[in-house]
Structure formats: structure tokens, C-alpha cells
Design a protein around this motif. Structure first.
Motif, short mmCIF file in Angstrom:
data_model
loop_
_atom_site.label_atom_id
_atom_site.label_comp_id
_atom_site.label_asym_id
_atom_site.label_seq_id
_atom_site.Cartn_x
_atom_site.Cartn_y
_atom_site.Cartn_z
N ALA A 1 22.20 62.13 63.58
CA ALA A 1 21.18 61.31 64.24
C ALA A 1 21.33 59.84 63.85
CB ALA A 1 19.78 61.82 63.90
N GLU B 1 24.12 58.23 62.67
CA GLU B 1 25.36 57.65 63.21
C GLU B 1 25.25 57.45 64.72
OE1 GLU B 1 28.17 56.77 61.65
OE2 GLU B 1 27.98 57.66 59.66
N ALA B 2 24.65 58.43 65.40
CA ALA B 2 24.49 58.30 66.85
C ALA B 2 23.54 57.15 67.17
CB ALA B 2 23.98 59.61 67.44
N ALA C 1 25.40 53.99 66.86
CA ALA C 1 26.28 53.86 68.02
C ALA C 1 25.50 53.30 69.22
CB ALA C 1 26.91 55.22 68.36
N SER D 1 31.91 53.65 75.65
CA SER D 1 31.62 53.28 74.26
C SER D 1 30.75 54.32 73.58
CB SER D 1 30.91 51.93 74.20
OG SER D 1 31.76 50.91 74.67
N LEU D 2 29.72 54.79 74.28
CA LEU D 2 28.80 55.75 73.68
C LEU D 2 29.50 57.07 73.36
CD1 LEU D 2 25.66 55.01 75.83
CD2 LEU D 2 25.80 54.76 73.35
N GLU E 1 31.95 56.41 70.37
CA GLU E 1 31.27 56.21 69.08
C GLU E 1 30.60 57.51 68.62
OE1 GLU E 1 31.02 53.47 67.18
OE2 GLU E 1 31.71 51.85 68.47
N ALA E 2 29.99 58.22 69.56
CA ALA E 2 29.34 59.48 69.20
C ALA E 2 30.40 60.49 68.74
CB ALA E 2 28.55 60.02 70.38
N ALA F 1 31.35 59.72 65.26
CA ALA F 1 30.25 60.15 64.38
C ALA F 1 30.37 61.65 64.10
CB ALA F 1 28.90 59.81 65.02
N LYS G 1 33.32 62.20 61.73
CA LYS G 1 33.02 61.82 60.34
C LYS G 1 32.24 62.91 59.61
CE LYS G 1 31.42 57.48 59.47
NZ LYS G 1 30.78 56.17 59.83
N LEU H 1 24.99 67.38 67.33
CA LEU H 1 24.70 66.12 68.03
C LEU H 1 23.89 66.38 69.29
CD1 LEU H 1 25.17 63.01 68.33
CD2 LEU H 1 27.13 63.60 69.77
N VAL I 1 20.26 67.13 68.28
CA VAL I 1 19.45 65.97 67.87
C VAL I 1 19.24 65.02 69.04
CG1 VAL I 1 19.99 66.02 65.38
CG2 VAL I 1 21.35 64.57 66.89
#
Lengths: 188, 188
Positions: free
Chosen positions: A146, A148-149, A152, B144-145, B148-149, B152, B155, B181, B184
Motif C-alpha cells: 500500500a 509503495e503503491a 507510485a 507509469s502506474l 511503478e506498481a 513495488a 521489491k 496489491l 489493497v
């Protein structure tokens, strides 16, 4: 702060940003910043460690705001609702300083080392948000995801806000980016 | 590579990781790495620019793999499906080198400067993924979303994989993190 130097910090910050935009971050010295602000180098070093810190001094206040907002979110709030509340609180502060935020963003985008510093700052914000969520009892993996998202979403919204020609608030871009994340995440 | 130094690169890499774990990254010299590998410093510098590069030399191959996998994803794949395919391709490579990946992670976690370098590498991976998505015709913000997600997710999955006591594959952790993800993100 000395009584003879009203708003020295703000004057130094404005002078620094002006000079960074005019001649580039690397080619600006502390002496020049102090001169532009009508202050001494000694005064500069009373407020900032170096010329880079002028750009990053606000980070810890931002982190505190994010963490506090997550902590104070209503009990039934989901992790992502708590993160969204935190980002909207930050957006309200940044919106007030829109011109400053845009100038700062332009300076950072033009310099690789500053971009790296900004990434590290954003990673620290994500870690802070994740910790605050864990303190609310959110499990470890969900807290990290949550947070990190959320960061982003913030990165994308912030970039669109600084690059837009119009007058739309950062808050709206954040809302749109959350909706965008939900849409791309649903498509798996 | 000289015919007299078979697998010099691999030997240097293994020697470097051993030493970084034994005495710390800062307290290890190139001379010591070369000695442990039974090679000369000259050979070291034929393969690596400095002792930090030993840890990050694999990054560009990883980036290429991610970008290629997104590019080759089937036409109807959603942005997030393309990103998931890319991360699973990377997971397969990392799983093969599990012991190396875990040691490398331990070395990086122990050193602030290396952690920063790793963040910068991950940001570059996210930018690469986003570009590859844009080339597929995905709109700027969604690209981008999703990128980046995806990073995340990676990671969190990677950290859980390196820290686990068991034998679960990185691939499974990535699947779980994507599900996490989605969960959340739905809660907003």
C-alpha cells in the motif's frame, strides 16, 4: 533566527531556486545565493548545511505529515484509504506552494544527482508510510504494498501536476492516479 | 577474456561477495578480491570498473529482459499482465542464482550507499518498463502506474523471498504480491 534578518530562510530559498533555474544547480555557489538574498554566507550556513539542502529541507516535515495522517486515520479505514488521506494532506500543503514546487521540480529534473536524492527521499517516505500502517496493525506485506503503491500514485500525480498547462489541483491528479492504479491493477 | 583465466568474471564475483559478507563492503579492497579469486588486479579491472560494479553489473541484462518481455507480450495483454510476465521472466533468472541473489541482498542491506544505488537501479527498471508499455500504445499515466506498481510488487516479493526460511520460489512470492496489491488497491 536573528531579529535583523527577517525571513532569512525564505529569502535564501527563493534566491537559491532563482539561481539554480538561471544558471544551473552545479554552477551556483553559496556565496552567490547569499548575495542574491542580501545576506551573508555565514547566515546561509546557519540555516542550511549546503546548497543541496535548500531543496530537501522540507522533506522531514512532509514525512511527519504523511505518518501523522496515517496514524490519525479513522479505525475502519483500509490501508489504502489511510495512504490516500496522507497524500491528500501533503497535496494541500504543496498546492499552497505551487510555484515553489514547480520550480524545485524543474531544478531537480535537470540534475542527475538531485534526481537520485529525490528518489531516496521518496523511498524514505514509502518506508515511513509502511511503518505507520504496520503500527495500525496492517500485515507486513500489505503495508509495504500500500505504501509503495501510494508513492507510485503520488509520483505520477505530482509529475502531471507540475507539467500541466492548466490550473487543476494536485489533489485532483492524485484522485485520478488512484483511479488509474485501480484500473491497471484490476486488469491482471 | 583471456584463455588463461577461465571464468575470471564468475571467480571475481564469488570472491567479492564472500569478502563483502566476511568483512563488509567498505573494508574490502580490489587487491583482496583479486587475491581471493587467484587473479591479478589488472584482470579485475578488465572485467569491472570498481568494487561496486561487481554488485550491479547484472542490472542492464535484467533491464533488457524486462523490456523485451513487455515488448513480446501478446497483443491483447493488459499493461499489468505484460508487467507480470516481465517480472516472472526476471524471477526465473534470479531463482537459478538464488544463493548469489541472497548474498548480494545481504551485502546491499548492510550499506547505505549500496542501498541508494539499488533504489536508483529499481527506478531505472520502472522507467524502462513504463517506456516499453508506452511503445505498446499504453497511455502515459497508465504506463507509469503499471510500471511503478510492478516494481513495488517486485521489491516486496524479492525481500520476502530472500528473508524466508523455506524453499518457496520467487515466482510464487511475485504472484502473492500481485494478489496483495490487487487487494489493497480494491480497498479504496
Amino acid at each position: 533566527m536573528s531579529r535583523w534578518e527577517p525571513d532569512a530562510r525564505g529569502r535564501l530559498e527563493r534566491a537559491a531556486l532563482e539561481l539554480y533555474l538561471e544558471r544551473g544547480f552545479e554552477r551556483t555557489s553559496v556565496a552567490e545565493i547569499a548575495e542574491r538574498a542580501g545576506l551573508t554566507e555565514r547566515t546561509f550556513f546557519r540555516h542550511y548545511t549546503d546548497k543541496r539542502e535548500v531543496l530537501f529541507a522540507g522533506s522531514s516535515a512532509l514525512q511527519e505529515l504523511l505518518v501523522d495522517t496515517v496514524a490519525r486515520a479513522p479505525g475502519p479505514a483500509t490501508p489504502m484509504e489511510a495512504v490516500a488521506a496522507a497524500l491528500q494532506a501533503a497535496a494541500a500543503v504543496l498546492q499552497e506552494r505551487r510555484e515553489h514546487a514547480r520550480r524545485r521540480h524543474a531544478v531537480i529534473t535537470a540534475n542527475a544527482e538531485l534526481q537520485e536524492r529525490e528518489l531516496i527521499k521518496l523511498a524514505a517516505l514509502a518506508a515511513g508510510l509502511a511503518d505507520a500502517l504496520r503500527q495500525r496493525g496492517v500485515d507486513d506485506a500489505s503495508a509495504s504494498l500500500a505504501a509503495e503503491a501510494g508513492i507510485a500514485v503520488f509520483k505520477v500525480a505530482f509529475r502531471r501536476w507540475t507539467e500541466q498547462a492548466g490550473e487543476k489541483d494536485l489533489s485532483e491528479f492524485i484522485g485520478e492516479s488512484f483511479a488509474g492504479l485501480k484500473a491497471v491493477t484490476a486488469g491482471t
